[in-house]
Structures are given as structure tokens and as C-alpha cells.
Write an enzyme that holds these catalytic residues in place. Structure first.
Site, mmCIF file in Angstrom:
data_model
loop_
_atom_site.group_PDB
_atom_site.id
_atom_site.type_symbol
_atom_site.label_atom_id
_atom_site.label_comp_id
_atom_site.label_asym_id
_atom_site.label_seq_id
_atom_site.Cartn_x
_atom_site.Cartn_y
_atom_site.Cartn_z
ATOM 1 N N HIS A 55 0.803 -1.100 0.012
ATOM 2 C CA HIS A 55 0.034 0.066 -0.019
ATOM 3 C C HIS A 55 0.842 1.190 0.180
ATOM 4 O O HIS A 55 1.235 1.462 0.781
ATOM 5 C CB HIS A 55 -0.832 -0.027 1.446
ATOM 6 C CG HIS A 55 -2.014 0.960 1.275
ATOM 7 N ND1 HIS A 55 -3.279 0.636 1.285
ATOM 8 C CD2 HIS A 55 -1.857 2.344 1.136
ATOM 9 C CE1 HIS A 55 -3.908 1.840 1.055
ATOM 10 N NE2 HIS A 55 -3.153 3.055 0.980
ATOM 11 N N HIS A 57 1.255 5.440 -2.270
ATOM 12 C CA HIS A 57 0.806 6.312 -3.295
ATOM 13 C C HIS A 57 1.860 6.975 -3.946
ATOM 14 O O HIS A 57 2.621 7.877 -3.468
ATOM 15 C CB HIS A 57 0.044 7.425 -2.414
ATOM 16 C CG HIS A 57 -1.129 6.794 -1.863
ATOM 17 N ND1 HIS A 57 -2.749 6.982 -2.303
ATOM 18 C CD2 HIS A 57 -1.545 5.953 -0.548
ATOM 19 C CE1 HIS A 57 -3.503 6.336 -1.328
ATOM 20 N NE2 HIS A 57 -2.593 5.874 -0.539
ATOM 21 N N GLN A 150 -9.570 9.381 -5.091
ATOM 22 C CA GLN A 150 -9.279 10.418 -4.031
ATOM 23 C C GLN A 150 -10.481 11.304 -3.452
ATOM 24 O O GLN A 150 -10.470 11.220 -2.165
ATOM 25 C CB GLN A 150 -7.988 11.181 -4.311
ATOM 26 C CG GLN A 150 -7.622 12.096 -3.107
ATOM 27 C CD GLN A 150 -6.679 11.759 -1.973
ATOM 28 O OE1 GLN A 150 -5.462 11.431 -2.428
ATOM 29 N NE2 GLN A 150 -7.157 11.623 -0.965
ATOM 30 N N HIS A 208 -9.769 2.168 0.094
ATOM 31 C CA HIS A 208 -9.644 2.955 1.381
ATOM 32 C C HIS A 208 -10.961 2.673 1.981
ATOM 33 O O HIS A 208 -11.942 3.509 1.745
ATOM 34 C CB HIS A 208 -9.115 4.401 0.859
ATOM 35 C CG HIS A 208 -7.831 4.247 0.575
ATOM 36 N ND1 HIS A 208 -7.302 3.891 -0.507
ATOM 37 C CD2 HIS A 208 -6.856 4.981 1.140
ATOM 38 C CE1 HIS A 208 -6.075 3.989 -0.762
ATOM 39 N NE2 HIS A 208 -5.522 4.841 0.331
ATOM 40 N N GLU A 211 -11.008 5.063 6.696
ATOM 41 C CA GLU A 211 -9.784 5.608 7.138
ATOM 42 C C GLU A 211 -10.272 6.981 7.965
ATOM 43 O O GLU A 211 -9.974 8.010 7.615
ATOM 44 C CB GLU A 211 -9.000 5.730 5.920
ATOM 45 C CG GLU A 211 -7.627 6.397 6.678
ATOM 46 C CD GLU A 211 -6.704 6.843 5.540
ATOM 47 O OE1 GLU A 211 -7.067 6.874 4.240
ATOM 48 O OE2 GLU A 211 -5.411 7.211 6.085
ATOM 49 N N ASP A 307 1.907 3.333 3.226
ATOM 50 C CA ASP A 307 0.889 4.158 2.685
ATOM 51 C C ASP A 307 1.743 5.476 1.930
ATOM 52 O O ASP A 307 1.203 5.757 0.701
ATOM 53 C CB ASP A 307 0.072 4.731 3.946
ATOM 54 C CG ASP A 307 -1.139 4.982 3.328
ATOM 55 O OD1 ASP A 307 -1.415 5.201 2.263
ATOM 56 O OD2 ASP A 307 -2.079 5.749 4.381
ATOM 57 N N TRP A 313 1.559 13.873 3.413
ATOM 58 C CA TRP A 313 0.675 13.255 4.498
ATOM 59 C C TRP A 313 1.612 12.711 5.786
ATOM 60 O O TRP A 313 1.037 11.992 6.545
ATOM 61 C CB TRP A 313 -0.314 12.293 4.024
ATOM 62 C CG TRP A 313 -1.720 13.074 3.177
ATOM 63 C CD1 TRP A 313 -2.534 13.763 3.701
ATOM 64 C CD2 TRP A 313 -1.407 13.342 1.858
ATOM 65 N NE1 TRP A 313 -3.146 14.114 2.777
ATOM 66 C CE2 TRP A 313 -2.642 13.772 1.564
ATOM 67 C CE3 TRP A 313 -0.697 13.082 0.936
ATOM 68 C CZ2 TRP A 313 -2.734 14.582 0.177
ATOM 69 C CZ3 TRP A 313 -0.892 13.306 -0.524
ATOM 70 C CH2 TRP A 313 -2.181 14.172 -0.711
#
Ligand code: FE2
Length: 411
Positions: A55, A57, A150, A208, A211, A307, A313
Site C-alpha cells: 500500500h 501512493h 481520492q 480505502h 480511514e 501508505d 501526508w
């Protein structure tokens, strides 16, 4: 090629590994070198199947601080920072960062990645770039691409159309983000749409899912039900499921039956979940990591991912799977001897199930000769001492190596 004295997956006794034509040809206690055969003595070091990042991005990777730093560290300021960075997004920018990130992962023994790519972009710039660059990177890593909406499927203009276009372009996995949709109705409809899209096209799913610390976020029950009813089962993965941390125990008791029946996989992201969740709490602050221990005890497959890697983030990361395992064990209180010894499975065999790598993954005769060597006798020691991956071998070829540092106390 003959690798001698390998301690495969924490085995008490060492074995020798013969590699021919890119595949494991023989694995046995003592193999005699053939005339002219190259020999490498691993000296009893730990040998594992290659690490897997289940996982990440990659479209946002390596952008922390560009053009601004996320000063509060919150998810929402991260979204603001990303909106400013998005202006500069073009194919070469994405490809350059993905190349650097995947090479960083390769240096730490990661040979497989599943990347979520934002498809709430009418031009699908990042998706097109990543689908191209993954071909270029095939000699060091296999990259699965998830169509990740997203900003939602129902809550973003032409969200369904963009998901369908992503399928036409060649994604491997269908995503969704039910907890982010405007309403509960949209949340359910987005999952129905995504599951049907996956089923119709024979694709995997990775959502997702919940979350959030909101204990009323119930995407998981819908996802598991659709996975069961459509026969998608273990082709489906629920990522994050942070809300499950906050569900009542009575609800989890009921939910577990469905989760077991559905056979879906889970991916927790301990570093990012602990960093971003609990932000609306004062004290006590929730940890935000899903119920890994209870899921594992129920026989449900759980993997760990990072992630994010140095993005708006999450401002840290070095392309290694070690830290997510290390923190994951602490935060889920899975610190028994066997838990620690076998925790490499969260980022190897369990993650392989998430990616549906099948029988071709793993150290056994006939499989592609892909493995990593760590400078430790077992994974307990490797994790504890942060041992480097000294060799990463992919289909018989060494693709990365690290010379371990030797520390000395002089007095
Ligand atoms: Fe994510």
C-alpha cells in the site's frame, strides 16, 4: 550459482540454494558445487522471499515540503499542501519521482509494490505516467496499479466515468473511498459500483475503507458483503479500516463472522495511521490502527504497508518495510517471541496474498529465484538490530546489495 548456508525463513538448520536459468533448481541441506559453478557463502544469514509494499501512493511520493511543508501534520493540511503541488504535476515529474522511489525500495529488498493512483483528475496525468514507467521498472519491481478515487466516485464530477477510463487504460485493481463520499447512500453506491466494475473486468479490489476515527463509518460491512455475494472474496482488500479500532466490541463480534465468511484481506498502515488518526481526540488519544491481533487470531489475512513515502501526508520514510513492521508490532501489542520472529510475514507472504501473487512467490524449487538476504540469523534479530538487506536477488540476478556497517567500541 550456488548459495551456501542460507537460513531460510528462520529455519534452525541452514540449507544450500542452487539457482539455474533464473529459477530455484535445488534447495537442500548440503549441495556439492559443480565444476565451474559460482559459489556464494551466506554464512548462516537469514534468507526471505522478497519484501512487498502492499500500500503506497507513488503519485504523491517524494514531494514533502514542495512547495510547502505540512506544519500541523494533519490529513487536511496535507490535502491543502497537495493541492498546491498538483499544479506542477506532469508526466515527467511523476515518472522521475516514481523511478527514485522504486529504486529506494529496491535497495531495501522490496520487489513488489501496489500503488494507489488518484484518478479524480479529468486528464488522468499521473495514472498514464505510472502505467508507462512501471514497464521501464520491471527489471527491479512488479508494480500493481489501483484506480484510486481520492475525492470519491459519486462525490466527484464524472467519478464513475474516470474509474471506467482507468480500467480501459490498464489498471490491475479497483479502489474506492466510501468514508469520504458525501452521504452514506453515496458510500454504499460507490462500493456497489466498484465491486461490480471489478467483477465485470476480472480485477482485484483494494478499498480505502473507513480511514477515520468515526465509529459510525461502516464501509467495511458493505464491502465484505459484496465480496461474498459477488464471489470476489480474497480478491478484495480492505485497507486502513481505522474505524474498526473505535467500533464497539459487540459490533465487532457480529462483524467478525461476516469477515471470515467473506475471506477478504486487510492492509494496516501503522506509521501513517498512528500519525494521522486520533487528531480530533484530546486525551486519551486513539491509536487508529485496525484490530490486527484479533483479525490474525481469527485466521484473516493482514499485511502492513507504508501508505506514504515523504509526501504531504507523511514527512518521513526510506523505502524500507522494516519500520512499519516494527511500529505495527508495538501499537497492536503483538510483541510475543513468535509474533516478533514471524512478523516478516506481514510484508512478505501475507502481502503476497493481498497482491494475489500465487504459487510463483516464495522460496521453493521451480519458482523464479527471487529472494533477499539479511545480515542477521533470524527475523527477530533483523528487526531488533535494523539489519540491512545485504543482497536482493530477482529471477536469479543480483539487483541490489548493501555492505553492512561494522560497529566497534574502542574503549
Ligand atoms: Fe492510502
Amino acid at each position: 550459482m550456488l548459495y551456501q548456508n542460507a537460513r531460510i525463513e528462520n529455519a534452525k538448520e541452514t540449507q544450500d540454494i542452487r539457482v539455474e536459468n533464473g529459477c530455484f533448481s535445488e534447495i537442500a541441506a548440503s549441495l556439492v558445487p559443480r565444476e565451474g559453478e559460482e559459489v556464494c557463502d551466506l554464512g548462516g544469514r537469514l534468507v526471505l522471499p522478497p519484501f512487498i509494499e502492499p500500500h503506497i501512493h507513488l503519485d504523491a511520493t517524494l514531494t514533502a515540503g514542495d512547495p510547502v511543508w505540512n506544519m500541523s501534520g494533519t490529513l487536511f493540511e496535507g490535502i491543502e499542501c497537495w493541492a498546491k503541488r498538483k499544479d506542477k504535476l506532469n508526466a515527467e515529474d511523476v515518472k522521475d519521482r516514481v523511478r527514485r522511489a522504486v529504486r529506494l525500495y529496491a535497495s531495501n529488498g522490496v520487489q513488489y509494490l501496489r500503488t494507489h493512483v488518484d484518478v479524480t483528475d479529468p486528464e488522468l496525468v499521473a495514472l498514464r505516467a505510472i502505467l508507462e514507467v512501471r514497464e521501464e521498472l520491471r527489471n527491479i519491481a512488479d508494480i500493481q496499479v489501483v484506480a484510486f478515487p481520492q475525492e470519491g466516485i459519486l462525490s466527484f464530477p464524472n467519478g464513475k466515468g474516470l474509474m471506467e477510463e482507468a480500467v480501459r487504460l490498464g489498471v490491475d485493481v479497483i479502489g474506492a473511498i466510501p468514508h469520504f463520499e458525501f452521504t452514506r447512500e453515496y458510500s454504499v453506491e460507490s462500493l456497489n459500483f466498484a465491486c461490480e466494475l471489478a467483477a465485470k473486468n476480472g480485477l482485484l479490489m483494494d478499498v480505502h475503507c473507513d480511514e477515520t476515527d468515526d465509529d459510525q463509518s461502516r464501509g467495511l460491512e458493505t464491502l465484505a458483503t459484496r465480496a461474498l455475494e459477488l464471489g470476489l472474496k480474497d480478491k478484495v482488500t480492505a485497507s486502513h479500516t481505522c474505524a474498526m479500532h473505535s467500533y464497539s466490541n459487540a459490533y465487532v463480534l457480529k462483524l467478525m463472522r461476516l469477515l471470515k465468511m467473506s475471506e477478504i484481506n486487510f492492509v494496516a498502515n501503522p506509521l501513517v495511521n498512528t500519525h494521522l488518526e486520533g487528531r480530533a481526540d484530546t486525551y486519551p488519544k486513539r491509536r487508529g490502527v485496525t484490530r490486527v491481533k484479533e483479525l490474525t487470531e481469527a485466521g484473516i489475512n493482514v499485511a502492513f504497508g507504508n501508505d506514504d513515502l515523504f509526501d504531504p501526508w507523511y514527512p518521513m520514510g526510506c523505502g524500507s518495510m522494516r519500520d512499519t513492521v516494527y511500529l505495527g508490532l508495538h501499537v497492536t501489542q503483538m510483541m510475543g517471541y513468535e509474533d516478533i520472529l514471524n512478523s516478516y510475514r506481514f510484508v512478505t507472504t501475507n502481502a503476497a496474498k493481498v497482491l494475489h501473487l500465487g504459487e510463483a512467490y516464495g522460496i521453493k524449487a521451480g519458482n523464479p529465484a527471487s529472494f533477499v538476504v539479511m545480515d542477521a540469523k533470524d527475523y527477530y534479530e533483523a528487526l531488533s538490530y535494523n539489519a540491512p538487506v545485504t543482497l536482493s536477488v530477482r529471477k536469479g540476478e543480483v539487483i541490489a546489495c548493501t555492505e553492512p556497517a561494522r560497529k566497534q567500541v574502542l574503549k
